[in-house]
Design an enzyme around this catalytic site. Structure first.
Site, PDB file in Angstrom:
ATOM      1  N   GLY A 141      34.850 -10.118  19.955  1.00  0.00           N
ATOM      2  CA  GLY A 141      33.528 -10.172  19.323  1.00  0.00           C
ATOM      3  C   GLY A 141      32.453  -9.724  20.294  1.00  0.00           C
ATOM      4  O   GLY A 141      31.626  -8.865  19.990  1.00  0.00           O
ATOM      5  N   HIS A 142      32.494 -10.312  21.504  1.00  0.00           N
ATOM      6  CA  HIS A 142      31.541  -9.892  22.534  1.00  0.00           C
ATOM      7  C   HIS A 142      31.719  -8.402  22.847  1.00  0.00           C
ATOM      8  O   HIS A 142      30.748  -7.670  23.017  1.00  0.00           O
ATOM      9  CB  HIS A 142      31.770 -10.676  23.834  1.00  0.00           C
ATOM     10  CG  HIS A 142      31.607 -12.163  23.705  1.00  0.00           C
ATOM     11  ND1 HIS A 142      32.669 -13.037  23.818  1.00  0.00           N
ATOM     12  CD2 HIS A 142      30.517 -12.927  23.490  1.00  0.00           C
ATOM     13  CE1 HIS A 142      32.230 -14.277  23.685  1.00  0.00           C
ATOM     14  NE2 HIS A 142      30.927 -14.250  23.483  1.00  0.00           N
ATOM     15  N   GLN A 164      20.932 -25.487  25.680  1.00  0.00           N
ATOM     16  CA  GLN A 164      21.273 -25.418  24.261  1.00  0.00           C
ATOM     17  C   GLN A 164      22.407 -26.367  23.870  1.00  0.00           C
ATOM     18  O   GLN A 164      22.882 -26.328  22.743  1.00  0.00           O
ATOM     19  CB  GLN A 164      21.592 -23.977  23.850  1.00  0.00           C
ATOM     20  CG  GLN A 164      22.879 -23.405  24.417  1.00  0.00           C
ATOM     21  CD  GLN A 164      22.973 -21.926  24.145  1.00  0.00           C
ATOM     22  OE1 GLN A 164      22.224 -21.120  24.693  1.00  0.00           O
ATOM     23  NE2 GLN A 164      23.909 -21.521  23.278  1.00  0.00           N
ATOM     24  N   VAL A 185      33.442 -10.168  14.213  1.00  0.00           N
ATOM     25  CA  VAL A 185      34.811  -9.704  14.472  1.00  0.00           C
ATOM     26  C   VAL A 185      35.759 -10.869  14.199  1.00  0.00           C
ATOM     27  O   VAL A 185      35.522 -11.999  14.646  1.00  0.00           O
ATOM     28  CB  VAL A 185      34.968  -9.205  15.928  1.00  0.00           C
ATOM     29  CG1 VAL A 185      36.403  -8.811  16.214  1.00  0.00           C
ATOM     30  CG2 VAL A 185      34.026  -8.037  16.186  1.00  0.00           C
ATOM     31  N   SER A 218      35.806 -16.847  18.364  1.00  0.00           N
ATOM     32  CA  SER A 218      34.831 -17.726  18.999  1.00  0.00           C
ATOM     33  C   SER A 218      35.435 -18.249  20.293  1.00  0.00           C
ATOM     34  O   SER A 218      36.645 -18.508  20.356  1.00  0.00           O
ATOM     35  CB  SER A 218      34.527 -18.912  18.069  1.00  0.00           C
ATOM     36  OG  SER A 218      33.926 -19.955  18.807  1.00  0.00           O
ATOM     37  N   ARG A 220      35.110 -21.056  21.330  1.00  0.00           N
ATOM     38  CA  ARG A 220      35.541 -22.435  21.064  1.00  0.00           C
ATOM     39  C   ARG A 220      36.904 -22.491  20.367  1.00  0.00           C
ATOM     40  O   ARG A 220      37.495 -23.570  20.291  1.00  0.00           O
ATOM     41  CB  ARG A 220      34.485 -23.170  20.243  1.00  0.00           C
ATOM     42  CG  ARG A 220      33.244 -23.496  21.058  1.00  0.00           C
ATOM     43  CD  ARG A 220      32.304 -24.445  20.350  1.00  0.00           C
ATOM     44  NE  ARG A 220      31.277 -24.933  21.245  1.00  0.00           N
ATOM     45  CZ  ARG A 220      30.024 -24.427  21.338  1.00  0.00           C
ATOM     46  NH1 ARG A 220      29.666 -23.428  20.563  1.00  0.00           N
ATOM     47  NH2 ARG A 220      29.155 -24.939  22.193  1.00  0.00           N
TER      48      ARG A 220
HETATM   49  P1  AMP Z   1      28.276 -16.647  22.883  1.00  0.00           P
HETATM   50  O1  AMP Z   1      28.953 -16.236  24.134  1.00  0.00           O
HETATM   51  O2  AMP Z   1      29.115 -17.483  21.974  1.00  0.00           O
HETATM   52  O3  AMP Z   1      26.892 -17.198  23.120  1.00  0.00           O
HETATM   53  O4  AMP Z   1      28.042 -15.303  22.053  1.00  0.00           O
HETATM   54  C1  AMP Z   1      27.370 -14.217  22.611  1.00  0.00           C
HETATM   55  C2  AMP Z   1      27.105 -13.198  21.530  1.00  0.00           C
HETATM   56  O5  AMP Z   1      28.328 -12.761  20.953  1.00  0.00           O
HETATM   57  C3  AMP Z   1      26.258 -13.775  20.375  1.00  0.00           C
HETATM   58  O6  AMP Z   1      25.325 -12.813  19.943  1.00  0.00           O
HETATM   59  C4  AMP Z   1      27.296 -14.046  19.326  1.00  0.00           C
HETATM   60  O7  AMP Z   1      26.783 -14.014  18.010  1.00  0.00           O
HETATM   61  C5  AMP Z   1      28.263 -12.886  19.547  1.00  0.00           C
HETATM   62  N1  AMP Z   1      29.573 -13.209  18.981  1.00  0.00           N
HETATM   63  C6  AMP Z   1      30.305 -14.327  19.194  1.00  0.00           C
HETATM   64  N2  AMP Z   1      31.426 -14.304  18.443  1.00  0.00           N
HETATM   65  C7  AMP Z   1      31.388 -13.147  17.732  1.00  0.00           C
HETATM   66  C8  AMP Z   1      32.244 -12.541  16.762  1.00  0.00           C
HETATM   67  N3  AMP Z   1      33.375 -13.115  16.372  1.00  0.00           N
HETATM   68  N4  AMP Z   1      31.886 -11.347  16.245  1.00  0.00           N
HETATM   69  C9  AMP Z   1      30.727 -10.741  16.627  1.00  0.00           C
HETATM   70  N5  AMP Z   1      29.879 -11.262  17.536  1.00  0.00           N
HETATM   71  C10 AMP Z   1      30.201 -12.436  18.076  1.00  0.00           C
END
Ligand code: AMP
Length: 283
Positions: free
Chosen positions: A36-37, A61, A176, A185, A187
């Site tokens: 996703g990232h 947060q 994604v 995720s 998580r």
């Molecule tokens: P995080 O590391 O969870 O703070 O996410 C960093 C960025 O990656 C944020 O803009 C999230 O929305 C994006 N992100 C996290 N998971 C996904 C995913 N499965 N698909 C697309 N973007 C994602």
């Protein structure tokens, strides 16, 4: 690829890039990077001469009972993924430098921050908006990339940028998913094998909602009831919220229309997962 910890060093590096007339694409993350990232990073690479990724588990947060301590951290692996994805700079700041003991300033996007995830996570979006505002001021990007997976976050950041006249363009990229539909995720790493299967209920619920809308049975309260019914069949799952809202102001809608957002948060055991879809081109 450079890994930079200090704010001043990052600013100096960005200045050099600006002198070369390169545009800067920025992807803020909390690390534990996944596909996703990487989709955000690749998009930033396609559209900019320089890509900056921040990796920062933002304490602001997380609520006092949340998973700040156990949130997955692996800089070595993240750096290797960034290198492969042709990232130019990884910004890896220290929490004590971003929030020194006399820190006093917070960014609050009123209204939007108290809905959906904001109800169960008071202060969460203030923490998000504050760190993103700080990172924007440090990195000074032309475009910043966010994921649709965190729909409320993207909406709040867009509003902050517009309200505070920040000179940055926000791009939101599609969620994604794993082959079976589970939204990627960081998580997901908390889930046991059985919970990983149970977690599919979020995607199944969203598809159920789309199916009902397509077949014309589109009253929001009936859709929510059907989604609740599905989740109740999974023993480890506990609903935080299911909401069908306007994708601009996040207020509940009385009628389904294109562009409304169907979002949910569900606990699978001790792990809180979120997912969403935007209704498009159906009605
Ligand atoms: P995080 O590391 O969870 O703070 O996410 C960093 C960025 O990656 C944020 O803009 C999230 O929305 C994006 N992100 C996290 N998971 C996904 C995913 N499965 N698909 C697309 N973007 C994602």
């Amino acid at each position: 690829m450079k890994i930079i910890k200090e704010i001043k060093d990052l600013r100096d590096e960005i200045k050099k890039i600006r002198l070369k007339n390169k545009s800067v694409g920025f992807v803020p993350t909390m690390g534990a990077l996944h596909a996703g990232h990487l989709s955000l990073i690749r998009q930033a690479g396609r559209e900019n001469g320089c890509v900056v990724v921040s990796i920062f588990v933002n304490p602001l947060q997380f609520g006092p009972k949340e998973d700040l301590k156990r949130y997955p951290r692996d800089l070595k692996k993240d750096a290797s993924l960034c290198r492969k994805a042709s990232v130019d700079i990884v910004f890896y700041p220290d929490a004590k430098k971003l929030y020194p003991p006399d820190y006093k300033t917070y960014v609050s996007v009123r209204g939007l921050s108290s809905r959906l995830c904001g109800k169960a996570r008071p202060g969460h979006f203030e923490g998000v908006a504050t760190v993103v505002a700080k990172l924007f001021n440090i990195v000074n990007p032309d475009t910043a990339y966010f994921g649709q997976k965190d729909a409320q976050q993207a909406i709040i950041i867009k509003k902050m940028v517009s309200d505070l006249n920040m000179p940055v363009r926000i791009k939101v990229m599609p969620t994604v998913r794993e082959k079976d539909g589970l939204a990627l995720s960081s998580r997901n790493a908390y889930l046991s094998g059985k919970q990983r299967q149970d977690a599919l209920i979020l995607y199944r619920c969203l598809n159920k909602a789309l199916g009902l809308i397509k077949s014309g049975k589109g009253q929001p309260y009936k859709i929510v009831l059907a989604m609740r019914g599905l989740i109740r069949q999974i023993k480890t799952a506990k609903i935080d919220y299911i909401a069908i809202v306007d994708s601009h102001d996040l207020r509940p809608v009385e009628k389904i229309s294109n562009n409304c957002l169907i979002a949910l948060a569900v606990w699978i055991g001790r792990t809180r997962l979120i997912d969403n879809i935007i209704v498009r081109g159906i009605l």
